[in-house]
Scaffold this motif. Structure first.
Motif, PDB file in Angstrom:
ATOM      1  N   SER A   1      10.061 -10.062   0.276  1.00  0.00           N
ATOM      2  CA  SER A   1      10.790  -9.477  -0.845  1.00  0.00           C
ATOM      3  C   SER A   1      10.227  -9.841  -2.217  1.00  0.00           C
ATOM      4  N   ASP A   2       9.249 -10.694  -2.286  1.00  0.00           N
ATOM      5  CA  ASP A   2       8.722 -11.116  -3.586  1.00  0.00           C
ATOM      6  C   ASP A   2       7.862 -10.031  -4.232  1.00  0.00           C
ATOM      7  N   TYR A   3       7.338  -9.131  -3.448  1.00  0.00           N
ATOM      8  CA  TYR A   3       6.417  -8.133  -3.999  1.00  0.00           C
ATOM      9  C   TYR A   3       7.146  -7.120  -4.876  1.00  0.00           C
ATOM     10  N   VAL A   4       6.551  -6.829  -6.021  1.00  0.00           N
ATOM     11  CA  VAL A   4       7.026  -5.771  -6.906  1.00  0.00           C
ATOM     12  C   VAL A   4       5.801  -5.015  -7.399  1.00  0.00           C
ATOM     13  N   GLY A   5       5.826  -3.697  -7.257  1.00  0.00           N
ATOM     14  CA  GLY A   5       4.691  -2.889  -7.670  1.00  0.00           C
ATOM     15  C   GLY A   5       4.625  -2.688  -9.178  1.00  0.00           C
ATOM     16  N   LYS A   6       3.869  -1.697  -9.584  1.00  0.00           N
ATOM     17  CA  LYS A   6       3.689  -1.419 -11.007  1.00  0.00           C
ATOM     18  C   LYS A   6       4.963  -0.884 -11.644  1.00  0.00           C
ATOM     19  N   MET A   7       5.821  -0.256 -10.847  1.00  0.00           N
ATOM     20  CA  MET A   7       7.069   0.312 -11.355  1.00  0.00           C
ATOM     21  C   MET A   7       8.234  -0.500 -10.800  1.00  0.00           C
ATOM     22  N   ALA A   8       8.553  -1.575 -11.489  1.00  0.00           N
ATOM     23  CA  ALA A   8       9.573  -2.502 -11.002  1.00  0.00           C
ATOM     24  C   ALA A   8      10.941  -1.851 -10.863  1.00  0.00           C
ATOM     25  N   GLU A   9      11.185  -0.782 -11.631  1.00  0.00           N
ATOM     26  CA  GLU A   9      12.500  -0.130 -11.592  1.00  0.00           C
ATOM     27  C   GLU A   9      12.749   0.584 -10.264  1.00  0.00           C
ATOM     28  N   LEU A  10      11.722   0.762  -9.458  1.00  0.00           N
ATOM     29  CA  LEU A  10      11.888   1.428  -8.168  1.00  0.00           C
ATOM     30  C   LEU A  10      12.529   0.514  -7.132  1.00  0.00           C
ATOM     31  N   LYS A  11      12.506  -0.791  -7.370  1.00  0.00           N
ATOM     32  CA  LYS A  11      13.023  -1.741  -6.386  1.00  0.00           C
ATOM     33  C   LYS A  11      14.533  -1.901  -6.555  1.00  0.00           C
ATOM     34  N   PRO A  12      15.326  -1.453  -5.585  1.00  0.00           N
ATOM     35  CA  PRO A  12      16.790  -1.578  -5.700  1.00  0.00           C
ATOM     36  C   PRO A  12      17.237  -3.019  -5.483  1.00  0.00           C
ATOM     37  N   LYS A  13      18.296  -3.408  -6.168  1.00  0.00           N
ATOM     38  CA  LYS A  13      18.824  -4.761  -6.007  1.00  0.00           C
ATOM     39  C   LYS A  13      19.549  -4.921  -4.683  1.00  0.00           C
ATOM     40  N   THR A  14      20.274  -3.874  -4.273  1.00  0.00           N
ATOM     41  CA  THR A  14      21.016  -3.906  -3.017  1.00  0.00           C
ATOM     42  C   THR A  14      20.914  -2.553  -2.343  1.00  0.00           C
ATOM     43  N   GLU A  15      21.308  -2.499  -1.073  1.00  0.00           N
ATOM     44  CA  GLU A  15      21.318  -1.231  -0.368  1.00  0.00           C
ATOM     45  C   GLU A  15      22.332  -0.272  -0.992  1.00  0.00           C
TER      46      GLU A  15
ATOM     47  N   MET B   1      21.776   5.461  -6.184  1.00  0.00           N
ATOM     48  CA  MET B   1      20.641   6.052  -6.887  1.00  0.00           C
ATOM     49  C   MET B   1      20.156   7.325  -6.192  1.00  0.00           C
ATOM     50  N   SER B   2      19.962   7.258  -4.867  1.00  0.00           N
ATOM     51  CA  SER B   2      19.433   8.411  -4.146  1.00  0.00           C
ATOM     52  C   SER B   2      20.411   9.583  -4.155  1.00  0.00           C
TER      53      SER B   2
ATOM     54  N   ALA C   1      10.263   5.214  -2.053  1.00  0.00           N
ATOM     55  CA  ALA C   1       9.797   3.909  -2.527  1.00  0.00           C
ATOM     56  C   ALA C   1      10.927   2.885  -2.463  1.00  0.00           C
ATOM     57  N   GLY C   2      12.121   3.298  -2.895  1.00  0.00           N
ATOM     58  CA  GLY C   2      13.269   2.398  -2.825  1.00  0.00           C
ATOM     59  C   GLY C   2      13.585   1.999  -1.403  1.00  0.00           C
ATOM     60  N   TYR C   3      13.497   2.957  -0.482  1.00  0.00           N
ATOM     61  CA  TYR C   3      13.769   2.666   0.926  1.00  0.00           C
ATOM     62  C   TYR C   3      12.710   1.720   1.495  1.00  0.00           C
ATOM     63  N   THR C   4      11.469   1.897   1.074  1.00  0.00           N
ATOM     64  CA  THR C   4      10.396   1.010   1.531  1.00  0.00           C
ATOM     65  C   THR C   4      10.630  -0.410   1.062  1.00  0.00           C
TER      66      THR C   4
ATOM     67  N   GLU D   1       0.826  -1.206   0.000  1.00  0.00           N
ATOM     68  CA  GLU D   1       0.000   0.000   0.000  1.00  0.00           C
ATOM     69  C   GLU D   1       0.861   1.257   0.000  1.00  0.00           C
ATOM     70  N   ALA D   2       1.934   1.223   0.785  1.00  0.00           N
ATOM     71  CA  ALA D   2       2.832   2.378   0.849  1.00  0.00           C
ATOM     72  C   ALA D   2       3.518   2.616  -0.480  1.00  0.00           C
ATOM     73  N   ILE D   3       3.977   1.553  -1.115  1.00  0.00           N
ATOM     74  CA  ILE D   3       4.648   1.679  -2.414  1.00  0.00           C
ATOM     75  C   ILE D   3       3.684   2.200  -3.469  1.00  0.00           C
ATOM     76  N   SER D   4       2.453   1.751  -3.405  1.00  0.00           N
ATOM     77  CA  SER D   4       1.431   2.231  -4.344  1.00  0.00           C
ATOM     78  C   SER D   4       1.225   3.735  -4.193  1.00  0.00           C
ATOM     79  N   PHE D   5       1.294   4.234  -2.970  1.00  0.00           N
ATOM     80  CA  PHE D   5       1.160   5.671  -2.722  1.00  0.00           C
ATOM     81  C   PHE D   5       2.281   6.437  -3.418  1.00  0.00           C
ATOM     82  N   PHE D   6       3.506   5.944  -3.276  1.00  0.00           N
ATOM     83  CA  PHE D   6       4.630   6.611  -3.920  1.00  0.00           C
ATOM     84  C   PHE D   6       4.509   6.539  -5.443  1.00  0.00           C
TER      85      PHE D   6
END
Length: 227
Positions: free
Chosen positions: A94-108, A114-115, A81-84, A56-61
């Motif tokens: 960790s399996d969840y990916v929203g509509k914008m998959a590019e927002l999910k970072p591979k590593t910290e 990126m930030s 979104a990346g931090y979330t 829900e939080a990622i969807s907001f972003f």
């Protein structure tokens, strides 16, 4: 200012983020104008993150990124979104990916790169590094310690003995001057503590801050994070 501090205080007063979220969204004083309503929605979404309702939080972003009011809003939403996603990974979801998959970072590390890149581009911040010192008391600014920090942090520096005037100024992420710290330039090297207060003695909010050392028409800028 009070609305923001309610969020951090909730962690020591009961962790009832569900009620706090409702307060942000429904209290008339939190929604007295468009600006405050916008902040209320963002803070309410942080409550959603605290409740570990990550999708829900990622969807907001994502909704902000799709139709941002300003470029600043878009950049903040991408970073948050990346931090979330990182928080969600730590929670074993960790399996969840929203509509914008590019927002999910591979590593910290990827997230930090990126930030930092986004913020530097947005605010046109050039972090200049001093040349390798070959004499004692070269013009230099060290990374503050600790970083991130909570109550205070120490900034160390060195100045050539010929320096006539030096300034150390702290700016928020919007480029606004927060505090100017007086330096002792007689010794050539030194350190100074920042207690997280602005020029009026008020506690500043959590976030990214920049500190700039200026002397003899040279400057060095570095970044620190107040948690």
């Amino acid at each position: 200012y009070s609305m923001r501090n309610l969020l951090s205080m909730e962690t020591i007063s009961g962790n009832d983020f569900s009620s706090l979220r409702g307060y942000y969204l429904t209290d008339p004083n939190c929604n007295i104008n468009e600006e405050r309503t916008k902040l209320s929605k963002y803070l309410a979404n942080y409550c959603t993150i605290e409740l570990e309702e990550f999708p829900e939080a990622i969807s907001f972003f994502e909704s902000i990124i799709s139709d941002p009011d300003t470029e600043l809003d878009s950049v903040y939403a991408v970073i948050d979104a990346g931090y979330t996603y990182l928080l969600m990974d730590n929670g074993g979801k960790s399996d969840y990916v929203g509509k914008m998959a590019e927002l999910k970072p591979k590593t910290e590390k990827d997230f930090r790169i990126m930030s930092d890149g986004l913020l530097s581009e947005l605010f046109e911040i050039i972090q200049t590094e001093p040349e390798e010192p070959n004499v004692e008391y070269a013009f230099d600014l060290k990374h503050n310690y600790p970083n991130p920090f909570n109550t205070s942090t120490t900034i160390s520096f060195s100045l050539p003995l010929s320096t006539q005037k030096a300034e150390l100024k702290i700016y928020n992420i919007r480029g606004q001057l927060v505090r100017e710290l007086a330096l002792n330039i007689k010794s050539g090297i030194g350190s100074i503590a920042w207690d997280g207060l602005d020029s009026y003695g008020r506690k500043v909010g959590s976030g990214i801050y920049f500190y700039k050392l200026t002397a003899d028409k040279k400057e060095i800028i570095k970044k620190m994070v107040l948690m």
